[in-house]
Design a protein around this motif. Sequence first.
Motif, PDB file in Angstrom:
ATOM      1  N   PRO A  45      37.471  42.472  35.560  1.00  0.00           N
ATOM      2  CA  PRO A  45      37.593  41.032  35.822  1.00  0.00           C
ATOM      3  C   PRO A  45      38.985  40.536  35.419  1.00  0.00           C
ATOM      4  O   PRO A  45      39.613  41.084  34.519  1.00  0.00           O
ATOM      5  CB  PRO A  45      36.528  40.406  34.932  1.00  0.00           C
ATOM      6  N   SER A  51      32.918  33.094  37.468  1.00  0.00           N
ATOM      7  CA  SER A  51      32.170  33.751  36.388  1.00  0.00           C
ATOM      8  C   SER A  51      31.150  34.752  36.902  1.00  0.00           C
ATOM      9  O   SER A  51      30.945  35.804  36.299  1.00  0.00           O
ATOM     10  CB  SER A  51      31.504  32.714  35.485  1.00  0.00           C
ATOM     11  N   GLU A  52      30.509  34.474  38.026  1.00  0.00           N
ATOM     12  CA  GLU A  52      29.535  35.418  38.579  1.00  0.00           C
ATOM     13  C   GLU A  52      30.220  36.687  39.067  1.00  0.00           C
ATOM     14  O   GLU A  52      29.691  37.785  38.907  1.00  0.00           O
ATOM     15  CB  GLU A  52      28.735  34.768  39.719  1.00  0.00           C
ATOM     16  N   ALA A  54      32.998  37.922  37.837  1.00  0.00           N
ATOM     17  CA  ALA A  54      33.380  38.654  36.618  1.00  0.00           C
ATOM     18  C   ALA A  54      32.170  39.363  36.025  1.00  0.00           C
ATOM     19  O   ALA A  54      32.265  40.521  35.594  1.00  0.00           O
ATOM     20  CB  ALA A  54      33.995  37.694  35.607  1.00  0.00           C
ATOM     21  N   ALA A  55      31.019  38.690  36.005  1.00  0.00           N
ATOM     22  CA  ALA A  55      29.798  39.296  35.467  1.00  0.00           C
ATOM     23  C   ALA A  55      29.401  40.523  36.286  1.00  0.00           C
ATOM     24  O   ALA A  55      28.993  41.546  35.735  1.00  0.00           O
ATOM     25  CB  ALA A  55      28.667  38.274  35.440  1.00  0.00           C
ATOM     26  N   ARG A  58      31.604  43.440  35.383  1.00  0.00           N
ATOM     27  CA  ARG A  58      31.263  44.015  34.074  1.00  0.00           C
ATOM     28  C   ARG A  58      29.994  44.854  34.159  1.00  0.00           C
ATOM     29  O   ARG A  58      29.913  45.919  33.551  1.00  0.00           O
ATOM     30  CB  ARG A  58      31.106  42.906  33.030  1.00  0.00           C
ATOM     31  N   MET A  59      29.004  44.394  34.905  1.00  0.00           N
ATOM     32  CA  MET A  59      27.733  45.136  34.932  1.00  0.00           C
ATOM     33  C   MET A  59      27.753  46.323  35.881  1.00  0.00           C
ATOM     34  O   MET A  59      26.859  47.161  35.840  1.00  0.00           O
ATOM     35  CB  MET A  59      26.555  44.205  35.227  1.00  0.00           C
ATOM     36  N   GLU A  72      19.761  40.499  36.975  1.00  0.00           N
ATOM     37  CA  GLU A  72      20.570  40.229  35.784  1.00  0.00           C
ATOM     38  C   GLU A  72      21.260  38.868  35.884  1.00  0.00           C
ATOM     39  O   GLU A  72      21.341  38.132  34.901  1.00  0.00           O
ATOM     40  CB  GLU A  72      21.610  41.332  35.600  1.00  0.00           C
ATOM     41  N   LEU A  73      21.742  38.529  37.072  1.00  0.00           N
ATOM     42  CA  LEU A  73      22.398  37.238  37.282  1.00  0.00           C
ATOM     43  C   LEU A  73      21.408  36.090  37.409  1.00  0.00           C
ATOM     44  O   LEU A  73      21.796  34.927  37.368  1.00  0.00           O
ATOM     45  CB  LEU A  73      23.268  37.274  38.545  1.00  0.00           C
ATOM     46  N   THR A  80      23.353  36.898  45.895  1.00  0.00           N
ATOM     47  CA  THR A  80      24.036  38.029  45.259  1.00  0.00           C
ATOM     48  C   THR A  80      24.773  38.861  46.296  1.00  0.00           C
ATOM     49  O   THR A  80      25.901  39.298  46.067  1.00  0.00           O
ATOM     50  CB  THR A  80      23.020  38.897  44.489  1.00  0.00           C
TER      51      THR A  80
END
Length: 120
Positions: A45, A51-52, A54-55, A58-59, A72-73, A80
């Motif tokens: 990120p 932010s979504e 970036a999340a 990361r995942m 998860e989101l 998604t």
Amino acid sequence: MSGPGSRPGRDDSPDRLYTLTGGRSRAGTDSPFDLVTLVVAESAPVPGMQSEHAAILRMTERPTAVVEIAAELRLPVGITKILLADLLATGRVSARHPRHQAAVPDLELLEQVLVGLRNL
């Protein structure tokens, strides 16, 4: 009586979803994503990123299925997929379907079975 915002930790109001996707309702006809598509981050990120997005990066340091990312989101799968399509278009993620190991039959074993059936 419970409304859409009454579920703890969940904010899927239409306004928020519209904002997340820039008004899009589908990922596109050429989208490679279905529920079991594995997604892998190709970059980390960056500051200022949604932010979504970036999340998701990361995942998906390890291969992660679309359905797991959505869970998860806490977002609908369709939303998604749109976010994933954005990341795919910029080269930040890659997508692939899980490998289906097609069982190649052992020809010798099949011949033995055929001989056995003929002997019956």
